[in-house]
Motif scaffolding. Structure first.
Motif, PDB file in Angstrom:
ATOM      1  N   UNK A  96     -45.679  28.854  61.749  1.00 34.81           N
ATOM      2  CA  UNK A  96     -44.913  28.802  62.490  1.00 34.81           C
ATOM      3  C   UNK A  96     -46.264  28.834  63.947  1.00 34.81           C
ATOM      4  N   UNK A  97     -46.781  30.176  63.633  1.00 33.90           N
ATOM      5  CA  UNK A  97     -47.489  30.177  64.431  1.00 33.90           C
ATOM      6  C   UNK A  97     -48.423  29.677  64.265  1.00 33.90           C
ATOM      7  N   UNK A  98     -49.362  29.225  63.586  1.00 32.54           N
ATOM      8  CA  UNK A  98     -50.426  27.962  63.678  1.00 32.54           C
ATOM      9  C   UNK A  98     -50.027  27.044  64.634  1.00 32.54           C
ATOM     10  N   UNK A  99     -48.449  26.616  64.256  1.00 33.24           N
ATOM     11  CA  UNK A  99     -48.059  25.411  64.836  1.00 33.24           C
ATOM     12  C   UNK A  99     -48.221  25.110  65.935  1.00 33.24           C
ATOM     13  N   UNK A 100     -47.583  26.984  66.548  1.00 29.84           N
ATOM     14  CA  UNK A 100     -47.499  26.725  68.241  1.00 29.84           C
ATOM     15  C   UNK A 100     -49.217  26.830  68.952  1.00 29.84           C
ATOM     16  N   UNK A 101     -50.296  27.287  68.119  1.00 30.28           N
ATOM     17  CA  UNK A 101     -51.078  27.570  68.492  1.00 30.28           C
ATOM     18  C   UNK A 101     -52.171  26.474  68.774  1.00 30.28           C
ATOM     19  N   UNK A 102     -51.763  25.261  67.493  1.00 29.05           N
ATOM     20  CA  UNK A 102     -52.174  23.452  67.177  1.00 29.05           C
ATOM     21  C   UNK A 102     -51.837  23.307  68.698  1.00 29.05           C
ATOM     22  N   UNK A 103     -50.080  23.455  68.820  1.00 29.29           N
ATOM     23  CA  UNK A 103     -49.452  22.445  69.614  1.00 29.29           C
ATOM     24  C   UNK A 103     -50.161  23.278  71.586  1.00 29.29           C
ATOM     25  N   UNK A 104     -50.616  24.429  71.659  1.00 28.53           N
ATOM     26  CA  UNK A 104     -51.439  24.778  73.193  1.00 28.53           C
ATOM     27  C   UNK A 104     -53.190  24.328  73.016  1.00 28.53           C
TER      28      UNK A 104
END
Length: 855
Positions: free
Chosen positions: A181-189
């Motif tokens: 989920x953190x990777x997904x948030x970084x991807x969204x950033x």
């Protein structure tokens, strides 16, 4: 755990099922298996496990458990393209769930809404979910919901809201162990950075997300999609198309149909931007069909826009195409999509092409509303539409004002893009606007205004903001490896050995270097001075004349500047001049072989014809002093010294009048350090090299058989007053960053020159191919001159065509002799060329040499 440690979760779920679980426990295990296969494995198995989990939850008579599984199943069905079934399962889950679980189900329905492009409904669901999840103190699901809300905001163009949500989400993820989920948030950033125009930052964040996914042992399709979007927006459409093809091949089996459709769409966009309409049509058609089957209207409409654009590029301009474009523009406007202004502008262009002016005005008026948008490129779209409206209404002042504002928006965009090329469509649109303003100025503005807009057009076509990339140790190590591989490949070719493995390594390193360079944030070099006609006229003394040449409606126009005035005159047709230049280049190549004396009369006649086409009657009114030629962007390959009236002139060529002024402002370095570089593989022993070294007794000499490594050469070149580089060069039209001159340890790239503290004040490149580094099909030599000016190079001498070894040696020795007496590059080159006039082959080679800049 299925997102924090997916493989561990998979193993534990299987152990639960092996231990004779209760229906409730088994439902949890099957749901975990279903989610794992949905996101990382096989969609068929995902649906099998999720349906089994649903049935077990129903047997356990636990409504919230059943509702949770229904929502996971609904998301899987949507990804599999079974949109109605998926939405029905999600709706049922919302009805069955209570309290905290209901908020999770709302989150999943909002996610499905985002996938389907139902952004208003998705935003409504997520806004209901976030407070409930926060109240329940469910940090993980709150972080997921806030990340999703940010992603929806991005889809609707609310970048500031998205950035605020993502900042909050990352802070929440830092307090959990949810790596996926953190990777997904970084991807969204990364996506947020892209939407705000920070393309280097976007690439950096996407790489960071990829590292997180790699540690989890998974490959994220969404990451490939987003990277393709960023690369396409950065003007790197070929790289984006290659990335999409690799992702499509990797996920051909077991891929989610929803993601496959999105990959096809980004591939179609990339193919369109590399002017491959057939590939774009094929990919867009497949994407449209998949989106339609999945009932994803928002996505289908965007795919149709790309399809129509590709059909237009292929020349299929029909009334049906106009109707399709109008329907897509209307639908995107109704969806309030960020692409709506571009769609309306495109529909208007098709309508104008077909003479449907009333329909065009409707679309242009709607597109023009975006001229106050926060995005620079969207503002550019709005002002472009306004310019076309004003042109149709014959309001000339309004056209010029709109063109100026549109190009100002383009300049705003270019200042945010780091070391990247601007998107090809934006550059094309900028050139179109400048040409439109030129046409207006031709009839109603006078020579000064015409000169201003011709300068703006050259700036858009030839230049990017000057940059000096910061230090990047990883990039330097990769460049070193690339040089080593390239040198080994060259040795293998010379020895007749196979080089396929080395070429694969070379291509891999090229991709890595290209990505690294494009992620650099660069220090912009700009002295803040702006071109004005008055500044130009003040710099031109009574003996110097500048001729700016431009093409309007197929005819060559000249602006003759000097003695306090600017005069406008016309010359020949551009198409005839272009053909004549091609024939002359071929003739000059033949004159480097035996028989040059017999071909000289033909060359003289070609020169006279070309002069009539390029200069017309202006040739009789240029005086006899120094002459500066600013060629049209389309005709930079002209051998100007071949024209009879210019043959004995002190002649220099400049990318633009502003560039010539900038070159004149460059102060020479303290001292007169001369650097002589001789690369490997040159014929002969270099008699001229020894004579040049004798002439410049204090010169720094760097020779291939001793120490002509890239780093040695760069160290020597930094801050030199005069540098002479004799080396084999290669122009890479497919990847201009890798255009190079060959040194002992491999190629010295154009990128390397940008890293100098100060590039040489004067630079001689006798082998013209070494300087050919154009990023967009314009003249390679002038692209290099334009790039070197901000770094300290005021003048360059190089050849525009093949020359004989004898001519090169004689001319460069004479050139150095003239420079030693204090002459400028242009003056020394005139005298050196005159010294070759006794021989036809030498004369032809002399015509190929040109002085660029103002030193």
């Amino acid at each position: 755990m299925v997102f924090a440690a997916p493989d561990e979760a998979l193993a534990k779920a299987k152990r639960v099922l092996d231990a004779d679980p209760t229906p409730l426990e088994a439902s949890v295990a099957h749901e975990v298996l279903g989610i794992w296969h949905r996101d990382f494995g096989d969609m068929r198995l995902a649906l099998k496990h999720l349906r089994r989990a649903r049935d077990l939850a129903a047997r356990s008579e636990t409504p919230d458990r059943e509702a949770d599984i229904l929502s996971a199943l609904g998301v899987a069905l949507v990804h599999d393209g079974r949109t109605q079934q998926g939405l029905a399962a999600l709706d049922q889950g919302v009805r069955c769930a209570t309290g905290h679980v209901r908020a999770r189900v709302l989150y999943r329905r909002a996610y499905a809404g985002w996938v389907l492009g139902h952004h208003k409904a998705a935003l409504a669901d997520i806004r209901r979910a976030v407070p409930a999840l926060r109240q329940a103190e469910d940090v993980i699901w709150t972080a997921r919901a806030v990340t999703l809300r940010a992603t929806i905001h991005l889809a609707t163009g609310a970048v500031d809201r998205a950035d605020a949500d993502l900042t909050a989400a990352v802070a929440l993820w830092d307090s959990t162990g949810q790596s996926h989920d953190k990777a997904d948030a970084i991807e969204s950033r990364g996506l947020a950075a892209f939407r705000s125009g920070d393309i280097p930052g976007a690439l950096q964040l996407l790489d960071e997300a990829e590292e997180h996914y790699a540690r989890l042992g998974i490959s994220a399709v969404t990451l490939s999609i987003r990277r393709c979007e960023v690369l396409t927006a950065a003007g790197l459409a070929r790289e984006a198309l290659a990335e999409a093809d690799v992702a499509l091949a990797a996920h051909e089996t077991g891929a989610q149909p929803a993601r496959k459709a999105e990959l096809l769409l980004v591939a179609a966009r990339a193919a369109r931007l590399v002017n491959d309409p057939l590939t774009a049509i094929a990919r867009a058609t497949a994407a449209v069909e998949l989106f339609a089957d999945q009932r994803r209207t928002w996505w289908e409409t965007h795919a149709r826009l790309v399809l129509i654009d590709a059909q237009f590029l292929a020349g299929h301009i029909t009334n049906q195409l106009a109707a399709d474009a109008a329907a897509v523009a209307d639908r995107l406007a109704g969806l309030d999509a960020p692409a709506a202004p571009d769609a309306s502008l495109f529909a208007a262009r098709i309508a104008l092409e077909l003479g449907r002016n009333a329909e065009a005005e409707r679309h242009l008026a709607r597109a023009a509303h975006s001229r106050d948008n926060a995005s620079a490129l969207t503002r550019m779209t709005g002002w472009t539409a306004q310019a076309l409206r004003a042109r149709t209404a014959r309001r000339h002042r309004a056209v010029l004002d709109a063109c100026r504002r549109a190009l100002n928006a383009f300049d705003d965009h270019r200042t945010t893009r780091g070391a990247l090329e601007s998107p090809g469509q934006a550059i094309s649109r900028g050139e179109e606007l400048a040409l439109l303003a030129q046409n207006i100025s031709l009839t109603s503005g006078g020579p000064r205004r015409l000169l201003m807009w011709s300068e703006r057009q050259r700036d858009t076509a030839l230049f990017a903001p000057p940059i000096r990339p910061p230090t990047d140790p990883l990039l330097q190590r990769t460049l070193t490896a690339f040089r080593e591989i390239t040198a080994r490949a060259e040795e293998a070719r010379m020895a007749g050995r196979r080089v396929s493995a080395l070429e694969r390594d070379q291509q891999r390193l090229e991709r890595e270097i290209g990505v690294r360079i494009r992620k650099l944030r660069s220090v912009t070099l700009d002295d803040g001075s702006r071109f004005t006609p008055d500044r130009l006229l003040a710099e031109l003394d009574d003996t110097t004349c500048l001729v700016a040449s431009l093409v309007i409606d197929g005819r060559i126009h000249l602006l003759v500047c000097g003695r306090g005035e600017i005069r406008h005159t016309q010359a020949g047709l551009f198409a005839e001049a272009e053909l004549e230049v091609e024939q002359i280049q071929a003739l000059l190549r033949r004159m480097t072989y035996p028989g040059a004396e017999e071909r000289l009369p033909l060359a003289e006649e070609c020169g006279r014809r070309l002069e009539r086409l390029l200069l017309g009657q202006a040739a009789d009114h240029l005086g006899d002093g120094q002459l500066v030629i600013v060629p049209p962007v389309q005709l930079h390959g002209v051998p100007w010294p071949m024209l009879p009236s210019l043959r004995d002139r002190v002649l220099s060529v400049a990318p633009s009048a502003g560039a010539w002024l900038a070159a004149r402002r460059i102060e020479p370095p303290v001292g007169r350090r001369v650097v002589l570089v001789r690369g490997p593989g040159l014929a002969g022993v270099g008699v001229e090299g020894r004579r040049l070294a004798q002439q410049h007794q204090d010169a720094v000499v760097v020779e291939s058989r001793k120490d002509a490594s890239v780093q040695q050469v760069l160290k020597a070149l930094d801050g030199a007053a005069l540098a002479h580089i004799s080396a084999h060069g290669q122009f890479r039209s497919d990847s201009p960053l890798f255009s190079s001159v060959r040194m002992a340890d491999g190629p010295l790239l154009f990128h390397d020159l940008q890293r100098l503290g100060r590039s040489p004040y004067r630079l001689i490149l006798p082998r013209g191919s070494a300087a050919r580094m154009s990023p967009r099909g314009t003249d390679e030599v002038l692209a290099v001159v334009a790039a070197l000016l901000p770094l300290g190079t005021a003048g360059v001498v190089t050849s525009q065509g093949p020359v004989t070894d004898t001519a090169e040696a004689l001319l460069t020795m004479a050139l150095h002799e003239g420079l030693a007496t204090g002459l400028s590059l242009a003056e020394a080159l005139r005298d050196a060329r005159a010294a070759l006039a006794s021989d036809a082959a030498l004369t032809a080679s002399g015509w190929a040499f040109t002085a660029y800049g103002g030193a």
